[in-house]
Structure formats: structure tokens, C-alpha cells
Motif scaffolding. Sequence first.
Motif, PDB file in Angstrom:
ATOM      1  N   PHE A   9       0.829  -1.200   0.000  1.00 37.02           N
ATOM      2  CA  PHE A   9       0.000   0.000   0.000  1.00 37.02           C
ATOM      3  C   PHE A   9       0.870   1.260   0.000  1.00 37.02           C
ATOM      4  O   PHE A   9       0.657   2.171  -0.787  1.00 37.02           O
ATOM      5  CB  PHE A   9      -0.938  -0.010   1.213  1.00 37.02           C
ATOM      6  CG  PHE A   9      -1.793   1.212   1.298  1.00 37.02           C
ATOM      7  CD1 PHE A   9      -2.857   1.388   0.437  1.00 37.02           C
ATOM      8  CD2 PHE A   9      -1.523   2.192   2.235  1.00 37.02           C
ATOM      9  CE1 PHE A   9      -3.644   2.517   0.507  1.00 37.02           C
ATOM     10  CE2 PHE A   9      -2.303   3.326   2.314  1.00 37.02           C
ATOM     11  CZ  PHE A   9      -3.366   3.494   1.441  1.00 37.02           C
ATOM     12  N   LEU A  10       1.855   1.317   0.878  1.00 37.05           N
ATOM     13  CA  LEU A  10       2.690   2.509   1.009  1.00 37.05           C
ATOM     14  C   LEU A  10       3.527   2.778  -0.232  1.00 37.05           C
ATOM     15  O   LEU A  10       3.803   3.924  -0.562  1.00 37.05           O
ATOM     16  CB  LEU A  10       3.607   2.385   2.227  1.00 37.05           C
ATOM     17  CG  LEU A  10       2.916   2.444   3.587  1.00 37.05           C
ATOM     18  CD1 LEU A  10       3.932   2.230   4.698  1.00 37.05           C
ATOM     19  CD2 LEU A  10       2.197   3.770   3.773  1.00 37.05           C
ATOM     20  N   PHE A  11       3.948   1.738  -0.902  1.00 34.76           N
ATOM     21  CA  PHE A  11       4.819   1.910  -2.052  1.00 34.76           C
ATOM     22  C   PHE A  11       4.091   1.637  -3.366  1.00 34.76           C
ATOM     23  O   PHE A  11       4.709   1.316  -4.359  1.00 34.76           O
ATOM     24  CB  PHE A  11       6.051   1.006  -1.911  1.00 34.76           C
ATOM     25  CG  PHE A  11       6.858   1.326  -0.690  1.00 34.76           C
ATOM     26  CD1 PHE A  11       7.615   2.478  -0.615  1.00 34.76           C
ATOM     27  CD2 PHE A  11       6.829   0.480   0.409  1.00 34.76           C
ATOM     28  CE1 PHE A  11       8.350   2.785   0.517  1.00 34.76           C
ATOM     29  CE2 PHE A  11       7.558   0.781   1.546  1.00 34.76           C
ATOM     30  CZ  PHE A  11       8.322   1.934   1.597  1.00 34.76           C
ATOM     31  N   ASP A  12       2.762   1.751  -3.337  1.00 34.64           N
ATOM     32  CA  ASP A  12       1.933   1.518  -4.516  1.00 34.64           C
ATOM     33  C   ASP A  12       2.277   0.184  -5.169  1.00 34.64           C
ATOM     34  O   ASP A  12       2.465   0.088  -6.370  1.00 34.64           O
ATOM     35  CB  ASP A  12       2.069   2.658  -5.528  1.00 34.64           C
ATOM     36  CG  ASP A  12       1.015   2.551  -6.628  1.00 34.64           C
ATOM     37  OD1 ASP A  12      -0.059   1.952  -6.378  1.00 34.64           O
ATOM     38  OD2 ASP A  12       1.266   3.040  -7.735  1.00 34.64           O
ATOM     39  N   GLN A  13       2.369  -0.838  -4.348  1.00 33.01           N
ATOM     40  CA  GLN A  13       2.685  -2.171  -4.831  1.00 33.01           C
ATOM     41  C   GLN A  13       1.405  -3.015  -4.870  1.00 33.01           C
ATOM     42  O   GLN A  13       1.326  -4.078  -4.274  1.00 33.01           O
ATOM     43  CB  GLN A  13       3.748  -2.822  -3.945  1.00 33.01           C
ATOM     44  CG  GLN A  13       5.058  -2.081  -3.917  1.00 33.01           C
ATOM     45  CD  GLN A  13       5.727  -2.056  -5.280  1.00 33.01           C
ATOM     46  OE1 GLN A  13       6.058  -3.096  -5.815  1.00 33.01           O
ATOM     47  NE2 GLN A  13       5.922  -0.886  -5.836  1.00 33.01           N
ATOM     48  N   THR A  14       0.408  -2.539  -5.557  1.00 33.47           N
ATOM     49  CA  THR A  14      -0.869  -3.208  -5.646  1.00 33.47           C
ATOM     50  C   THR A  14      -0.738  -4.553  -6.352  1.00 33.47           C
ATOM     51  O   THR A  14      -0.117  -4.650  -7.407  1.00 33.47           O
ATOM     52  CB  THR A  14      -1.861  -2.324  -6.436  1.00 33.47           C
ATOM     53  OG1 THR A  14      -1.852  -1.021  -5.877  1.00 33.47           O
ATOM     54  CG2 THR A  14      -3.261  -2.898  -6.385  1.00 33.47           C
ATOM     55  N   LEU A  15      -1.322  -5.581  -5.733  1.00 27.23           N
ATOM     56  CA  LEU A  15      -1.322  -6.918  -6.332  1.00 27.23           C
ATOM     57  C   LEU A  15      -2.522  -7.040  -7.253  1.00 27.23           C
ATOM     58  O   LEU A  15      -3.652  -6.757  -6.867  1.00 27.23           O
ATOM     59  CB  LEU A  15      -1.382  -7.992  -5.243  1.00 27.23           C
ATOM     60  CG  LEU A  15      -1.552  -9.429  -5.724  1.00 27.23           C
ATOM     61  CD1 LEU A  15      -0.376  -9.851  -6.590  1.00 27.23           C
ATOM     62  CD2 LEU A  15      -1.710 -10.363  -4.553  1.00 27.23           C
ATOM     63  N   ASN A  16      -2.265  -7.485  -8.474  1.00 25.71           N
ATOM     64  CA  ASN A  16      -3.314  -7.701  -9.453  1.00 25.71           C
ATOM     65  C   ASN A  16      -3.054  -9.053 -10.105  1.00 25.71           C
ATOM     66  O   ASN A  16      -1.934  -9.322 -10.541  1.00 25.71           O
ATOM     67  CB  ASN A  16      -3.282  -6.577 -10.502  1.00 25.71           C
ATOM     68  CG  ASN A  16      -4.371  -6.721 -11.526  1.00 25.71           C
ATOM     69  OD1 ASN A  16      -5.492  -7.137 -11.219  1.00 25.71           O
ATOM     70  ND2 ASN A  16      -4.068  -6.374 -12.762  1.00 25.71           N
ATOM     71  N   ILE A  17      -4.060  -9.905 -10.148  1.00 29.13           N
ATOM     72  CA  ILE A  17      -3.942 -11.180 -10.854  1.00 29.13           C
ATOM     73  C   ILE A  17      -4.848 -11.096 -12.066  1.00 29.13           C
ATOM     74  O   ILE A  17      -6.030 -10.779 -11.955  1.00 29.13           O
ATOM     75  CB  ILE A  17      -4.317 -12.363  -9.943  1.00 29.13           C
ATOM     76  CG1 ILE A  17      -3.346 -12.434  -8.763  1.00 29.13           C
ATOM     77  CG2 ILE A  17      -4.305 -13.666 -10.737  1.00 29.13           C
ATOM     78  CD1 ILE A  17      -3.658 -13.514  -7.747  1.00 29.13           C
ATOM     79  N   ARG A  18      -4.258 -11.377 -13.218  1.00 27.51           N
ATOM     80  CA  ARG A  18      -4.977 -11.224 -14.484  1.00 27.51           C
ATOM     81  C   ARG A  18      -4.441 -12.208 -15.511  1.00 27.51           C
ATOM     82  O   ARG A  18      -3.455 -12.890 -15.281  1.00 27.51           O
ATOM     83  CB  ARG A  18      -4.826  -9.795 -14.990  1.00 27.51           C
ATOM     84  CG  ARG A  18      -3.376  -9.433 -15.274  1.00 27.51           C
ATOM     85  CD  ARG A  18      -3.229  -8.074 -15.943  1.00 27.51           C
ATOM     86  NE  ARG A  18      -1.847  -7.712 -16.139  1.00 27.51           N
ATOM     87  CZ  ARG A  18      -1.058  -8.148 -17.104  1.00 27.51           C
ATOM     88  NH1 ARG A  18      -1.506  -9.012 -17.997  1.00 27.51           N
ATOM     89  NH2 ARG A  18       0.191  -7.738 -17.212  1.00 27.51           N
ATOM     90  N   MET A  19      -5.086 -12.249 -16.651  1.00 26.25           N
ATOM     91  CA  MET A  19      -4.629 -13.061 -17.776  1.00 26.25           C
ATOM     92  C   MET A  19      -3.527 -12.280 -18.505  1.00 26.25           C
ATOM     93  O   MET A  19      -3.617 -11.058 -18.624  1.00 26.25           O
ATOM     94  CB  MET A  19      -5.774 -13.336 -18.746  1.00 26.25           C
ATOM     95  CG  MET A  19      -7.004 -13.937 -18.091  1.00 26.25           C
ATOM     96  SD  MET A  19      -6.743 -15.578 -17.450  1.00 26.25           S
ATOM     97  CE  MET A  19      -7.200 -16.529 -18.854  1.00 26.25           C
ATOM     98  N   PRO A  20      -2.510 -12.969 -18.996  1.00 26.18           N
ATOM     99  CA  PRO A  20      -1.450 -12.268 -19.725  1.00 26.18           C
ATOM    100  C   PRO A  20      -1.834 -12.027 -21.186  1.00 26.18           C
ATOM    101  O   PRO A  20      -2.758 -12.647 -21.700  1.00 26.18           O
ATOM    102  CB  PRO A  20      -0.277 -13.244 -19.647  1.00 26.18           C
ATOM    103  CG  PRO A  20      -0.942 -14.589 -19.625  1.00 26.18           C
ATOM    104  CD  PRO A  20      -2.223 -14.393 -18.838  1.00 26.18           C
ATOM    105  N   VAL A  21      -1.104 -11.135 -21.807  1.00 22.32           N
ATOM    106  CA  VAL A  21      -1.210 -10.958 -23.257  1.00 22.32           C
ATOM    107  C   VAL A  21      -0.003 -11.654 -23.886  1.00 22.32           C
ATOM    108  O   VAL A  21       1.012 -11.888 -23.215  1.00 22.32           O
ATOM    109  CB  VAL A  21      -1.279  -9.457 -23.666  1.00 22.32           C
ATOM    110  CG1 VAL A  21      -2.559  -8.826 -23.122  1.00 22.32           C
ATOM    111  CG2 VAL A  21      -0.062  -8.701 -23.188  1.00 22.32           C
ATOM    112  N   GLU A  22      -0.105 -11.989 -25.142  1.00 28.38           N
ATOM    113  CA  GLU A  22       0.924 -12.776 -25.830  1.00 28.38           C
ATOM    114  C   GLU A  22       2.318 -12.157 -25.701  1.00 28.38           C
ATOM    115  O   GLU A  22       3.298 -12.865 -25.507  1.00 28.38           O
ATOM    116  CB  GLU A  22       0.549 -12.931 -27.313  1.00 28.38           C
ATOM    117  CG  GLU A  22       1.478 -13.823 -28.108  1.00 28.38           C
ATOM    118  CD  GLU A  22       1.461 -15.282 -27.679  1.00 28.38           C
ATOM    119  OE1 GLU A  22       2.506 -15.949 -27.858  1.00 28.38           O
ATOM    120  OE2 GLU A  22       0.439 -15.759 -27.169  1.00 28.38           O
ATOM    121  N   GLU A  23       2.410 -10.846 -25.764  1.00 32.00           N
ATOM    122  CA  GLU A  23       3.707 -10.168 -25.705  1.00 32.00           C
ATOM    123  C   GLU A  23       4.404 -10.356 -24.349  1.00 32.00           C
ATOM    124  O   GLU A  23       5.601 -10.116 -24.225  1.00 32.00           O
ATOM    125  CB  GLU A  23       3.549  -8.666 -25.978  1.00 32.00           C
ATOM    126  CG  GLU A  23       3.061  -8.337 -27.371  1.00 32.00           C
ATOM    127  CD  GLU A  23       1.542  -8.549 -27.524  1.00 32.00           C
ATOM    128  OE1 GLU A  23       0.786  -8.344 -26.563  1.00 32.00           O
ATOM    129  OE2 GLU A  23       1.135  -8.946 -28.631  1.00 32.00           O
TER     130      GLU A  23
END
Length: 159
Positions: A9-23
Amino acid sequence: MLKRLIAWFLFDQTLNIRMPVEEEKTRLLEIFNSARLSAGCFTEDPLDLAEFSRRINGEVVHVAEIGGQIAGFVSVWEAQAFIHHLYVCPRFQGQGLGKALLQMCERRYGRPLSLKCICANRRALGFYRRNGWISKGSGSGVDGAWERLWLKSTRDEVE
């Protein structure tokens, strides 16, 4: 865990789990190779992009992103709820990313879930066991002996 959340939170290290893109497949390959090297128990040479792509073909891949940077991933053979790969970049290990990826798999694919873990990878085996996975079988492959681990259904746990 609270300290990690506060740090994110303090260092804007938000965790996000998502699908990747090919690149982003090249970044996943980097994480795969560096995590395996860091574990020190895999005998196989680092993979190239073509071989890595072949190994995850047909699997559903999810990435864990921290502050906009991909830090780990999981790939799942959906038909069997089998976690084929779970790797976290060595510099992000111990921060709850692996656990977050497993929890996402449990929510998305339900229980039971299963995976194989190389026996020589003591750190990984300990991680899975601390998170409720139990051994239910074993075998041997190119990297040596492995254990088949299960996150059983709630019904099975009561029996």
C-alpha cells in the motif's frame, strides 16, 4: 502478511492477478527460468521461448502483477484442475504472491486441485504443506522424484 500488505500500500505495490497478453510470454519465460535456477534442484537447462510456449500450450495462465510489473504466474490444465506451473520471480518470493495465486486457483477452479512438486525442492514442498496441500502419490521424472499434492475438497477433509 500485514506488513507485506502495508508495504504494498505505502509503495503503490498493488497486487493484481490477471490473464497475460501474448507479448508478455517472454517475461513469463524469464520468471520460469530464474525461479528454477534459484531453487537449485532442477537439472534441465533453461528453456527457450518455443519450448516454454509448447509446455504451457492449452493451459490457462494467470499472472501476478505488483505495481504494474509481472512478478509470478500460474498455469492450469483446466480439465483436471491441475496446476502445471507456479513460479514467482526470486526477488518477489516470500511476499505472498504464490499464496495469492493458489487462492485465485481455488476460487476459479474449485477443489480438489492437484499439482506435482519435485521432492528436492524442499522450500516449495514446505510452502504447499503450510497452505493445506497433502501428499497423495509420487513418481519420478527428468528432475528426479516428485510428490503429487492435493488440495482436497471440504467434503473429503471431513471424512
